[in-house]
Design an enzyme around this catalytic site. Structure first.
Site, PDB file in Angstrom:
ATOM      1  N   GLY B 266       1.001  -1.412   0.089  1.00 36.05           N
ATOM      2  CA  GLY B 266      -0.205   0.394   0.313  1.00 36.05           C
ATOM      3  C   GLY B 266       0.905   1.188   0.033  1.00 36.05           C
ATOM      4  N   VAL B 267       0.077   2.109   0.185  1.00 32.13           N
ATOM      5  CA  VAL B 267       0.841   3.955   0.376  1.00 32.13           C
ATOM      6  C   VAL B 267       1.433   4.147   1.403  1.00 32.13           C
ATOM      7  CG1 VAL B 267      -0.408   4.603  -1.547  1.00 32.13           C
ATOM      8  CG2 VAL B 267      -1.306   4.635   1.011  1.00 32.13           C
ATOM      9  N   GLY B 268       1.927   4.520   1.926  1.00 36.68           N
ATOM     10  CA  GLY B 268       2.524   5.312   3.092  1.00 36.68           C
ATOM     11  C   GLY B 268       3.895   5.036   3.445  1.00 36.68           C
ATOM     12  N   SER B 269       4.234   4.863   4.842  1.00 36.50           N
ATOM     13  CA  SER B 269       5.737   5.101   5.442  1.00 36.50           C
ATOM     14  C   SER B 269       5.971   3.218   5.890  1.00 36.50           C
ATOM     15  CB  SER B 269       6.260   6.412   5.899  1.00 36.50           C
ATOM     16  OG  SER B 269       5.782   7.589   5.837  1.00 36.50           O
ATOM     17  N   GLU B 291      -0.072  -1.243  -6.694  1.00 40.78           N
ATOM     18  CA  GLU B 291      -0.795   0.264  -7.535  1.00 40.78           C
ATOM     19  C   GLU B 291       0.553   1.237  -7.724  1.00 40.78           C
ATOM     20  OE1 GLU B 291      -4.440   1.068  -5.232  1.00 40.78           O
ATOM     21  OE2 GLU B 291      -3.363   2.297  -4.741  1.00 40.78           O
ATOM     22  N   ASN B 381      -7.904   9.597   4.351  1.00 44.84           N
ATOM     23  CA  ASN B 381      -8.013   9.285   2.707  1.00 44.84           C
ATOM     24  C   ASN B 381      -8.899   9.369   1.563  1.00 44.84           C
ATOM     25  OD1 ASN B 381      -4.860  10.926   2.890  1.00 44.84           O
ATOM     26  ND2 ASN B 381      -4.592   8.750   3.225  1.00 44.84           N
TER      27      ASN B 381
HETATM   28  C1  LIG Z   1      -4.446   4.448   6.406  1.00 45.87           C
HETATM   29  C2  LIG Z   1      -3.257   5.441   6.142  1.00 45.87           C
HETATM   30  C3  LIG Z   1      -4.393   6.893   6.666  1.00 45.87           C
HETATM   31  C4  LIG Z   1      -2.104   4.825   6.985  1.00 45.87           C
HETATM   32  O1  LIG Z   1      -1.391   5.965   5.989  1.00 45.87           O
HETATM   33  P1  LIG Z   1       0.638   6.363   7.378  1.00 45.87           P
HETATM   34  O2  LIG Z   1       0.938   7.267   6.206  1.00 45.87           O
HETATM   35  O3  LIG Z   1       0.828   4.890   7.027  1.00 45.87           O
HETATM   36  O4  LIG Z   1      -0.025   6.836   8.338  1.00 45.87           O
HETATM   37  P2  LIG Z   1      -0.266   7.436   9.694  1.00 45.87           P
HETATM   38  O5  LIG Z   1       0.550   6.305  11.195  1.00 45.87           O
HETATM   39  O6  LIG Z   1       1.157   8.734   9.215  1.00 45.87           O
HETATM   40  O7  LIG Z   1      -1.370   8.118  10.411  1.00 45.87           O
HETATM   41  C5  LIG Z   1      -2.055   8.876   9.759  1.00 45.87           C
HETATM   42  C6  LIG Z   1      -2.516  10.356  11.148  1.00 45.87           C
HETATM   43  O8  LIG Z   1      -3.778   8.691  11.178  1.00 45.87           O
HETATM   44  C7  LIG Z   1      -3.571   9.168  12.492  1.00 45.87           C
HETATM   45  N1  LIG Z   1      -3.982   7.448  13.187  1.00 45.87           N
HETATM   46  C8  LIG Z   1      -3.676   7.068  13.524  1.00 45.87           C
HETATM   47  N2  LIG Z   1      -3.879   5.420  14.081  1.00 45.87           N
HETATM   48  C9  LIG Z   1      -4.867   6.354  14.747  1.00 45.87           C
HETATM   49  C10 LIG Z   1      -6.270   5.509  14.770  1.00 45.87           C
HETATM   50  N3  LIG Z   1      -5.933   4.761  15.515  1.00 45.87           N
HETATM   51  N4  LIG Z   1      -6.954   6.745  15.874  1.00 45.87           N
HETATM   52  C11 LIG Z   1      -6.837   7.669  15.212  1.00 45.87           C
HETATM   53  N5  LIG Z   1      -6.370   8.052  14.217  1.00 45.87           N
HETATM   54  C12 LIG Z   1      -4.953   7.826  13.600  1.00 45.87           C
HETATM   55  C13 LIG Z   1      -2.573   9.676  12.817  1.00 45.87           C
HETATM   56  O9  LIG Z   1      -1.518  10.810  13.958  1.00 45.87           O
HETATM   57  C14 LIG Z   1      -1.753  10.318  11.651  1.00 45.87           C
HETATM   58  O10 LIG Z   1      -2.125  12.106  12.204  1.00 45.87           O
HETATM   59  P3  LIG Z   1      -1.262  13.491  11.721  1.00 45.87           P
HETATM   60  O11 LIG Z   1      -1.569  13.387  10.414  1.00 45.87           O
HETATM   61  O12 LIG Z   1      -2.672  14.146  12.282  1.00 45.87           O
HETATM   62  O13 LIG Z   1      -0.326  12.676  12.640  1.00 45.87           O
HETATM   63  C15 LIG Z   1      -3.047   5.094   4.596  1.00 45.87           C
HETATM   64  O14 LIG Z   1      -2.567   4.162   4.768  1.00 45.87           O
HETATM   65  C16 LIG Z   1      -4.524   4.915   3.832  1.00 45.87           C
HETATM   66  O15 LIG Z   1      -4.958   6.328   4.120  1.00 45.87           O
HETATM   67  N6  LIG Z   1      -5.001   3.544   3.379  1.00 45.87           N
HETATM   68  C17 LIG Z   1      -5.905   3.696   2.706  1.00 45.87           C
HETATM   69  C18 LIG Z   1      -5.476   3.642   1.198  1.00 45.87           C
HETATM   70  C19 LIG Z   1      -4.902   2.678   1.647  1.00 45.87           C
HETATM   71  O16 LIG Z   1      -4.760   1.748   2.057  1.00 45.87           O
HETATM   72  N7  LIG Z   1      -3.791   2.769   0.183  1.00 45.87           N
HETATM   73  C20 LIG Z   1      -3.236   1.643  -0.036  1.00 45.87           C
HETATM   74  C21 LIG Z   1      -3.209   0.727  -1.729  1.00 45.87           C
HETATM   75  S1  LIG Z   1      -2.778   0.007  -2.588  1.00 45.87           S
END
Ligand SMILES: CC(C)(COP(=O)(O)OP(=O)(O)OC[C@H]1O[C@@H](n2cnc3c(N)ncnc32)[C@H](O)[C@@H]1OP(=O)(O)O)[C@@H](O)C(=O)NCCC(=O)NCCS
Ligand SMILES: CC(C)(COP(=O)(O)OP(=O)(O)OC[C@H]1O[C@@H](n2cnc3c(N)ncnc32)[C@H](O)[C@@H]1OP(=O)(O)O)[C@@H](O)C(=O)NCCC(=O)NCCS
Lengths: 501, 501
Positions: B266-269, B291, B381
């Site tokens: 997936g996306v992200g770090s 993707e 997102n």
């Molecule tokens: C889920 C998703 C948001 C995680 O992304 P990430 O970059 O690994 O996430 P982070 O750990 O940086 O968290 C993002 C934010 O959510 C917050 N967060 C994380 N877990 C949380 C929870 N359980 N409850 C509330 N907020 C939460 C973090 O604190 C962070 O907040 P900030 O922006 O205020 O700092 C991202 O993977 C996503 O949009 N996924 C859906 C789409 C997808 O899966 N695409 C891939 C298909 S190929």
């Protein structure tokens, strides 16, 4: 013993014919038993009843894997003998449901298209140890002619060390030729499923097995314990009329061919009523690509409206079954049964562009669907094939009455107490009150359309009140919810017996 | 004006080259604008910036349909000019997110594999009026060579009345040949997608368009506004190590080939970190069917571990993009970009048997996943492709940190506040604490495994307490929940700033 030698076409196999008790004796506690059967159709009966007797005396348990729900001689008898430790992937039996909901049976509720491959992959807790499969006959080469369903039998037979075939003389020999058995290879070698039309034949008319792989053959003459369908009531008739209105408009708008696309319709009375409603519709040359073939499909065939129906199981009412047997020569030309891995295949649902029509327990204002749990906790039946079809169809409908329990329950709630299908998967909701077309809408828009067209007038003001308060409290956020109230309707019902205030 | 005549290979088309302002002038309020772009890669920039200027002055709005998220010149500029009425199917931009969560933009969060077909079917509120597509070049025949992503461009170009091509000179010509464009027919004529390996080529290296269909051609030299990746921290490293341990055991048990199956990540770090972790793993001859192609994939290629990567978009960090451009001659042999309808196809995910690895915001003890909403209401997102892959993969993982906001939030909760992926769809959960393998388990069993292996010690006793009280209160029902407490952790956080009592 019933004479089944004419149905066991290889004389060398006659020596393997034993009594149900003898066959049942080979089963050991803790084994994974994979059986034929999908809805109360085509499941083994004699061996399960014999094993139930052992279960009562010897106090042992097995894990039961089937196609979907099966009849009382299997699910019922084993549950009553406390003989099931684990059950998958679907059930509708009262005795089993009770044990699933009191902690006695560990139940795994799976997408029906996933079961065969997960079993082959070894993901379900070991492999199938014993396959028990109902058959019309066994061919010269030791291959198995199935009966009124196909379910997961081909994979169970392929994988099991012990194969017990129950030859059922109550099943007419005309069933032979109605099956099309295709087992995909597993990744990384899997090929496209070479099916592009509901009536394509891509496999064999029998379950490949072979003389050597058959352990025992058991005679049986107990018929499928099919169940009556509830009479079609005014609500179901209204839903069916709404569907036809909606489809007429889709045709007019150029979004649907005149003879529609292959129909999938779920289990139960509403689903059957909807199909029956098509008998008096303007549509011709309909086709069906579905899981269960219910009475309504026979009506459509008799009316000359249905050119072909593909499914994994024949699930008629007792009268429907009789009607099918009486006219099997005609029906068999227009019906094929496939393994559920094919009947419910996401690949095929999307390719054929099926119209997916399933029934929900409840849905929420934002478009999520609960198909399985009563008040968030109690398992009803299972997700069945609803997810296979809903997620992949051309157009996905969910049906429900707007209320249940004489109005004490609203089937449209602020938030579902359990979610099986998400907002991303559903296009249209239909209740007896009307149609909510939510395609392309945002959650807040969906909520207004669902409340307006689907909710019962008794609950409309309460739902609107929740939505508006949630919007204000959250500053019109994407999906406005009040975390401390979202499930309060369910809490209230549990505490007071009604969702009304 | 930038000279793009060498990239517009049909001289007859040179007359269609206009400024961004001229092209933007053709757009009318209320139109559906379908653009190229998937993650901040391959989206148009000049025309959107010009239109943003008009939006500021003329105060009008359009509906924006893309592949997925796009860069600041499009999502950002239009949102800041209050120019978007409707947005689909995915976004990550701060300005847009704000308007989605304050009621200004109606956002439809769709499975990424659904968008092109729903747009062709006419299900998204009319058809695409204008397609704006970034290109490396336009061929002699008027076909479009895309840039760093493919997304939904082929379908948008096919359907739109007006096609604007932005030829971007910052995109190297070596991108030509890296695309494979296949547009499936629609039901009832759809055929199997003829792809059985990640490196199969089944289409054309360009987006079919034709000289006459092109309305305007606009020069541009703004680069993709790619974004830095967060540094890989200890938690991400721990998740990656857990994954590798788990996969090693799957190989040992015979449930996974030695070179694994095609990877989707997936996306992200976290997702990137997990892929980076494979560089030091024992696996060879890996393949990717995904993707987004992030930096980690370049590491794997450089390490000689990755034979082929198929995706719909190149989504590297700024350094990653430079590295890609510097060595494009090598990378282009091992990477292909496809339309997202193919990259994310459920048919292909299941056929190839991909290993689906995505990140969750939260998941619950019974195995449901929230990918999209903060505290049940606020859109982050979108579901993106996570559902396409999670639902259809061979083995489906979800990753998350066990806690967020320095421990004020437990990412493992009694009940998810929003559900995007259900209990039926997930095999394995991984947090920095460990691995919960829930294949074949019942909900109560899943809960124990998830609490034990994934939850943070600060929250483990609270989760166990909830589960045990729910079991007792409901008589050990299938999925024990307390309706008046299931979402109380979220309520508490909203009220007090922490989920802790
Ligand atoms: C889920 C998703 C948001 C995680 O992304 P990430 O970059 O690994 O996430 P982070 O750990 O940086 O968290 C993002 C934010 O959510 C917050 N967060 C994380 N877990 C949380 C929870 N359980 N409850 C509330 N907020 C939460 C973090 O604190 C962070 O907040 P900030 O922006 O205020 O700092 C991202 O993977 C996503 O949009 N996924 C859906 C789409 C997808 O899966 N695409 C891939 C298909 S190929
Ligand atoms: C959802 C499903 C249970 C509905 O079946 P049905 O026969 O049309 O439903 P009914 O209206 O008879 O309702 C069944 C029970 O649920 C109750 N019920 C209905 N709506 C309810 C609600 N919103 N809340 C609580 N209970 C509700 C009914 O009162 C009835 O209870 P009873 O057994 O005590 O009388 C059934 O379709 C199902 O199991 N679906 C999941 C599997 C599936 O979709 N398979 C098809 C794939 S091909």
């Amino acid at each position: 013993m019933i004479d089944i030698r004419d149905r066991v076409r290889n004389a060398a196999l006659h020596g393997k014919i034993v009594s149900a008790e003898e066959a049942a004796a080979i089963i050991k506690p803790g084994m994974n038993i994979g059986t034929s059967g999908f809805t109360p159709a085509g499941y083994p009966k004699a061996v399960p009843l014999a094993l139930a007797e052992r279960m009562k005396k010897e106090n042992f348990q097995v894990n039961l894997w089937t196609g979907a729900s099966v009849g009382k001689e299997l699910d019922g008898a084993w549950a009553e003998a406390n003989g099931i430790a684990r059950r998958l992937p679907y059930q509708t039996n009262e005795a089993i449901r009770k044990q699933i909901n009191n902690g006695k049976i560990a139940y795994t509720d799976l997408h029906l298209s996933h079961v065969a491959q997960m079993s082959r992959y070894g993901f379900l807790g070991g492999k199938v140890n014993v396959a028990i499969v109902e058959a019309c006959a066994i061919t010269e080469d030791g291959n198995i002619i199935p009966t009124t369903s196909l379910g997961n039998s081909p994979s169970f037979v392929k994988d099991a060390d012990i194969v017990i075939v129950e030859v059922n003389t109550s099943q007419p020999m005309e069933l032979e030729g109605m099956h099309d058995v295709y087992i995909p290879q597993d990744p990384p070698c899997r090929q496209p499923i070479p099916l592009t039309k509901p009536d394509d034949r891509i496999g064999t008319p029998y379950i490949p097995c072979g003389v050597d792989k058959i352990t025992y053959i058991v005679p049986c003459d107990l018929p499928d314990a099919v169940r009556p369908l509830a009479a079609i009531d005014d609500d179901a008739r209204a839903m069916s009329a709404h569907l036809i209105d909606f489809l007429n408009n889709e045709i007019k708008q150029g979004r649907m061919p005149k003879n529609l696309l292959p129909l999938q319709s779920g289990v139960g009375s509403v689903a059957n009523a909807v199909v029956c409603g098509l008998v008096n519709s303007p549509y011709e040359n309909l086709s069906v690509f579905t899981e269960v073939i219910q009475d309504g499909m026979f009506d459509l065939i008799d009316a000359g409206k249905l050119t072909f129906a593909s499914g994994t199981s024949l699930t008629p009412s007792p009268e429907g079954l009789q009607r099918f047997y009486d006219n099997i020569g005609e029906y068999r030309k227009k019906i094929v049964l496939r393994p559920q891995e094919i009947a419910n295949s996401p690949e095929l649902a999307r390719r054929l562009g099926i119209i997916a029509m399933n029934t929900a327990i409840e849905f929420d204002i934002f478009g999520h669907v609960n198909s399985t749990h009563i008040m968030g906790s109690k398992m009803m039946n299972g997700i069945g094939g609803s997810g296979d079809f809903a997620r992949n169809g051309y157009l996905t409908f969910f049906f429900s009455n707007s209320i249940a329990k004489k109005g004490a329950i609203s089937s449209i709630v602020p938030m579902c107490s359990h979610i099986d299908h998400t907002e991303h998967d559903v296009d249209v909701f239909i209740t007896e009150r009307g149609v909510a077309d939510v395609r392309g809408l945002s959650p807040k828009e969906r909520a207004r359309v669902i409340i307006k067209h689907c909710a019962h007038p008794d609950y409309q003001p309460l739902l609107t009140d929740y939505l508006e308060r949630a919007e204000k409290a959250t500053g019109f956020v994407h999906t406005p919810h009040l975390m401390d109230e979202a499930l309060s309707w369910h809490s209230r019902f549990i505490q007071t017996g009604t969702m009304k205030k």
